[in-house]
Design a protein around this motif. Structure first.
Motif, PDB file in Angstrom:
ATOM      1  N   THR A 242       0.860  -1.182   0.000  1.00 46.05           N
ATOM      2  CA  THR A 242       0.000   0.000   0.000  1.00 46.05           C
ATOM      3  C   THR A 242       0.895   1.231   0.000  1.00 46.05           C
ATOM      4  O   THR A 242       1.872   1.297   0.746  1.00 46.05           O
ATOM      5  CB  THR A 242      -0.916   0.013   1.229  1.00 46.05           C
ATOM      6  OG1 THR A 242      -1.695  -1.201   1.240  1.00 46.05           O
ATOM      7  CG2 THR A 242      -1.865   1.212   1.192  1.00 46.05           C
ATOM      8  N   TYR A 243       0.557   2.212  -0.846  1.00 48.04           N
ATOM      9  CA  TYR A 243       1.399   3.389  -1.066  1.00 48.04           C
ATOM     10  C   TYR A 243       0.630   4.670  -0.758  1.00 48.04           C
ATOM     11  O   TYR A 243      -0.577   4.754  -0.997  1.00 48.04           O
ATOM     12  CB  TYR A 243       1.851   3.465  -2.533  1.00 48.04           C
ATOM     13  CG  TYR A 243       2.621   2.270  -3.022  1.00 48.04           C
ATOM     14  CD1 TYR A 243       4.009   2.315  -3.158  1.00 48.04           C
ATOM     15  CD2 TYR A 243       1.972   1.089  -3.376  1.00 48.04           C
ATOM     16  CE1 TYR A 243       4.720   1.226  -3.627  1.00 48.04           C
ATOM     17  CE2 TYR A 243       2.670  -0.016  -3.835  1.00 48.04           C
ATOM     18  CZ  TYR A 243       4.050   0.060  -3.951  1.00 48.04           C
ATOM     19  OH  TYR A 243       4.749  -1.035  -4.408  1.00 48.04           O
ATOM     20  N   ARG A 244       1.349   5.660  -0.246  1.00 44.92           N
ATOM     21  CA  ARG A 244       0.813   7.011  -0.263  1.00 44.92           C
ATOM     22  C   ARG A 244       0.856   7.458  -1.724  1.00 44.92           C
ATOM     23  O   ARG A 244       1.913   7.458  -2.361  1.00 44.92           O
ATOM     24  CB  ARG A 244       1.651   7.944   0.615  1.00 44.92           C
ATOM     25  CG  ARG A 244       1.482   7.700   2.110  1.00 44.92           C
ATOM     26  CD  ARG A 244       2.180   8.785   2.906  1.00 44.92           C
ATOM     27  NE  ARG A 244       2.133   8.519   4.343  1.00 44.92           N
ATOM     28  CZ  ARG A 244       1.187   8.963   5.157  1.00 44.92           C
ATOM     29  NH1 ARG A 244       0.196   9.699   4.682  1.00 44.92           N
ATOM     30  NH2 ARG A 244       1.228   8.694   6.445  1.00 44.92           N
ATOM     31  N   THR A 245      -0.287   7.845  -2.248  1.00 43.76           N
ATOM     32  CA  THR A 245      -0.407   8.124  -3.677  1.00 43.76           C
ATOM     33  C   THR A 245       0.433   9.322  -4.113  1.00 43.76           C
ATOM     34  O   THR A 245       0.779   9.435  -5.290  1.00 43.76           O
ATOM     35  CB  THR A 245      -1.893   8.366  -4.033  1.00 43.76           C
ATOM     36  OG1 THR A 245      -2.695   7.364  -3.406  1.00 43.76           O
ATOM     37  CG2 THR A 245      -2.113   8.283  -5.533  1.00 43.76           C
ATOM     38  N   ASP A 246       0.796  10.189  -3.174  1.00 47.28           N
ATOM     39  CA  ASP A 246       1.578  11.385  -3.501  1.00 47.28           C
ATOM     40  C   ASP A 246       2.826  11.067  -4.311  1.00 47.28           C
ATOM     41  O   ASP A 246       3.232  11.857  -5.165  1.00 47.28           O
ATOM     42  CB  ASP A 246       2.009  12.105  -2.215  1.00 47.28           C
ATOM     43  CG  ASP A 246       0.834  12.728  -1.488  1.00 47.28           C
ATOM     44  OD1 ASP A 246      -0.230  12.841  -2.099  1.00 47.28           O
ATOM     45  OD2 ASP A 246       0.984  13.095  -0.310  1.00 47.28           O
ATOM     46  N   GLN A 247       3.459   9.940  -4.045  1.00 53.86           N
ATOM     47  CA  GLN A 247       4.730   9.649  -4.694  1.00 53.86           C
ATOM     48  C   GLN A 247       4.607   9.348  -6.186  1.00 53.86           C
ATOM     49  O   GLN A 247       5.608   9.343  -6.898  1.00 53.86           O
ATOM     50  CB  GLN A 247       5.450   8.501  -3.989  1.00 53.86           C
ATOM     51  CG  GLN A 247       4.686   7.196  -3.918  1.00 53.86           C
ATOM     52  CD  GLN A 247       5.201   6.309  -2.805  1.00 53.86           C
ATOM     53  OE1 GLN A 247       6.341   5.847  -2.826  1.00 53.86           O
ATOM     54  NE2 GLN A 247       4.371   6.062  -1.785  1.00 53.86           N
ATOM     55  N   PHE A 248       3.386   9.147  -6.653  1.00 50.41           N
ATOM     56  CA  PHE A 248       3.185   8.898  -8.081  1.00 50.41           C
ATOM     57  C   PHE A 248       2.858  10.173  -8.857  1.00 50.41           C
ATOM     58  O   PHE A 248       2.726  10.138 -10.085  1.00 50.41           O
ATOM     59  CB  PHE A 248       2.056   7.877  -8.290  1.00 50.41           C
ATOM     60  CG  PHE A 248       2.375   6.509  -7.761  1.00 50.41           C
ATOM     61  CD1 PHE A 248       3.184   5.644  -8.470  1.00 50.41           C
ATOM     62  CD2 PHE A 248       1.872   6.098  -6.531  1.00 50.41           C
ATOM     63  CE1 PHE A 248       3.487   4.380  -7.984  1.00 50.41           C
ATOM     64  CE2 PHE A 248       2.170   4.842  -6.028  1.00 50.41           C
ATOM     65  CZ  PHE A 248       2.974   3.982  -6.751  1.00 50.41           C
ATOM     66  N   ARG A 249       2.724  11.286  -8.135  1.00 51.16           N
ATOM     67  CA  ARG A 249       2.371  12.545  -8.789  1.00 51.16           C
ATOM     68  C   ARG A 249       3.569  13.116  -9.544  1.00 51.16           C
ATOM     69  O   ARG A 249       4.716  13.019  -9.094  1.00 51.16           O
ATOM     70  CB  ARG A 249       1.895  13.574  -7.764  1.00 51.16           C
ATOM     71  CG  ARG A 249       0.756  13.106  -6.863  1.00 51.16           C
ATOM     72  CD  ARG A 249      -0.522  12.848  -7.642  1.00 51.16           C
ATOM     73  NE  ARG A 249      -1.626  12.499  -6.756  1.00 51.16           N
ATOM     74  CZ  ARG A 249      -2.533  11.589  -7.020  1.00 51.16           C
ATOM     75  NH1 ARG A 249      -2.481  10.917  -8.163  1.00 51.16           N
ATOM     76  NH2 ARG A 249      -3.519  11.353  -6.174  1.00 51.16           N
TER      77      ARG A 249
END
Length: 327
Positions: free
Chosen positions: A224-231
Motif C-alpha cells: 500500500t502506497y501514499r499516492t503522492d509519490q506517483f504525482r
C-alpha cells in the motif's frame, strides 16, 4: 441539432472520495499448459479474499485485464458488481505499464498495488493502516513481513532515525511467518544473504517508545502506497516484461519523497503462486476484522520535508547502511 434539455444537469449528484483503492492486474494468456492450468482458480481466490477482507465504505477496487484469455472471463463476471472499475487492454501491456497508467490518476490518498495471485487475510487493511498511523513517514507498507528487503530503496529509514534509537536488530519476526513467505514464493535461497545473520534469524525493525513495531522493508508484489509519490512522474516503461521491472518505476519512488518502506510484523497476505495449496484450502476469514473509516481517518497526512532535509537524510542513510548497518 440538439433538442430539449439534458436532465443530468439538474441532478447535482456528487462523487464520493474514499481513502483507499486496490489495483489488481492479471494476465492469463491460456489455461491449457501446466504453468497456467490453475491460474483462473488462483485469480478467483485472490478476488474472493480481497472482497471479503476490505470495507467497501473505505475501499474501491480496480481490476486490470492485460488481454487474458476469454476462458477466465467468467471469474471476472463473478465479481463484477464488487468492482469500481474494470480495465481491459486489447494487448498485454505488461504489469508496470498497466499499473502506472492507473495509479498516476488515482484520487484516493492511498493505493494498494497487488499481483493477482495473493490470498488476503482478514485484518490486512487494519494492520497496514496502523503502520501508517504509527509512522507518518511511512510511504509504503506491505501486509507481509519482508526483512530480506530491509535496504531496498530504504536510505531514508537509516538516516537521521539511526540516531533516535528506533532502529533495532534482533529476532522479532516469527519463523512461521518467514517460512510461510518462503513457501509461497518457492524460493528457499532467499534465506541466504551477505550478513553475519540471515534474515530469518535476525531482522531490522522500527520500534517506537510505545512499543509499536514494524519490519523495515517492503516489496512490490503487494504493498500500500501514499499516492503522492506517483504525482508528477512521467517515466515510460518501454519493456512489457523484465524481472523486477517494478524496481525502476515503483520501488524507487520512496527515496526522493523522503518515505520509509515498511511491512507488518505478522502475515496478512499469502503469495499463492500458480498452484493452490493447503494454505489456501485451510484459510478462514473473520468479518469482525474489517477496517472502519475512523481508523483510516486517524492516519496522519504526508509529512512535508524540505528537499535539503530529504537529500541529507538519504546521504547519511546511504553511508550508515554501508559502514554500520549492513555488515
Amino acid at each position: 441539432m440538439r433538442s430539449g434539455f439534458n436532465p443530468e444537469k439538474i441532478k447535482e449528484e456528487k462523487n464520493v472520495l474514499k481513502p483507499h483503492r486496490v489495483v489488481v492486474v492479471f494476465y492469463i494468456p491460456e489455461i491449457e499448459s501446466d504453468y497456467y492450468r490453475e491460474a483462473g482458480k488462483v485469480l478467483d481466490v485472490c478476488l474472493d479474499s480481497l472482497i471479503k477482507t476490505i470495507n467497501p465504505e473505505t475501499t474501491n477496487i480496480t481490476l486490470i485485464n492485460n488481454n487474458s484469455t476469454p476462458k477466465v472471463e467468467a471469474v471476472v463476471e463473478k465479481y463484477r458488481s464488487h468492482l469500481d472499475k474494470y480495465v481491459f487492454y486489447n494487448e498485454n501491456k505488461g504489469k508496470v505499464f498497466a499499473v502506472l497508467n492507473e495509479v498516476r490518476g488515482v484520487f484516493e490518498p492511498f493505493v494498494t498495488i497487488t499481483d493477482s495471485d495473493m490470498l488476503f487475510y482478514s485484518g490486512w487493511e487494519k494492520s497496514v493502516f496502523e503502520v501508517f498511523r504509527q509512522f507518518p513517514q511511512a510511504g509504503v507498507v506491505s501486509p507481509i513481513p519482508l526483512p530480506y528487503l530491509t535496504f531496498h530503496y530504504n536510505q531514508n529509514v537509516f538516516g537521521f532515525p539511526s540516531f533516535s534509537g528506533q532502529i533495532q536488530y534482533g529476532k522479532f519476526v516469527d519463523d512461521e511467518d518467514i517460512e510461510l513467505y518462503l513457501k509461497g514464493t518457492n524460493l528457499p535461497n532467499l534465506i541466504n544473504r551477505k550478513a553475519k545473520y540471515n534474515w530469518k534469524e535476525k531482522q531490522f525493525v522500527l520500534k517506537k517508545k510505545n512499543g509499536f513495531t514494524a519490519v523495515i522493508g517492503a516489496y512490490h508484489v503487494v504493498s500500500t502506497y501514499r499516492t503522492d509519490q506517483f504525482r508528477n512522474v512521467y517515466t515510460f516503461p518501454e519493456l512489457k516484461f523484465q524481472n523486477s521491472y517494478e524496481t525502476n518505476f515503483i520501488d524507487c519512488l520512496a527515496n526522493p519523497n523522503g518515505f520509509f518502506r515498511l511491512s507488518t510484523m505478522k502475515t496478512f497476505a499469502y503469495h499463492i503462486g500458480n498452484n493452490l495449496d493447503d494454505v489456501v484450502e485451510k484459510h478462514q476469514f473473520d468479518d469482525s476484522l474489517l477496517i472502519s473509516p475512523d481508523e483510516i481517518d486517524k492516519v496522519v497526512k504526508k509529512q512535508h520535508y524540505s528537499s535539503w532535509y530529504i537529500l541529507w537524510n538519504r546521504f547519511i542513510g546511504k553511508l550508515l547502511i554501508k559502514h554500520l548497518w549492513n555488515k
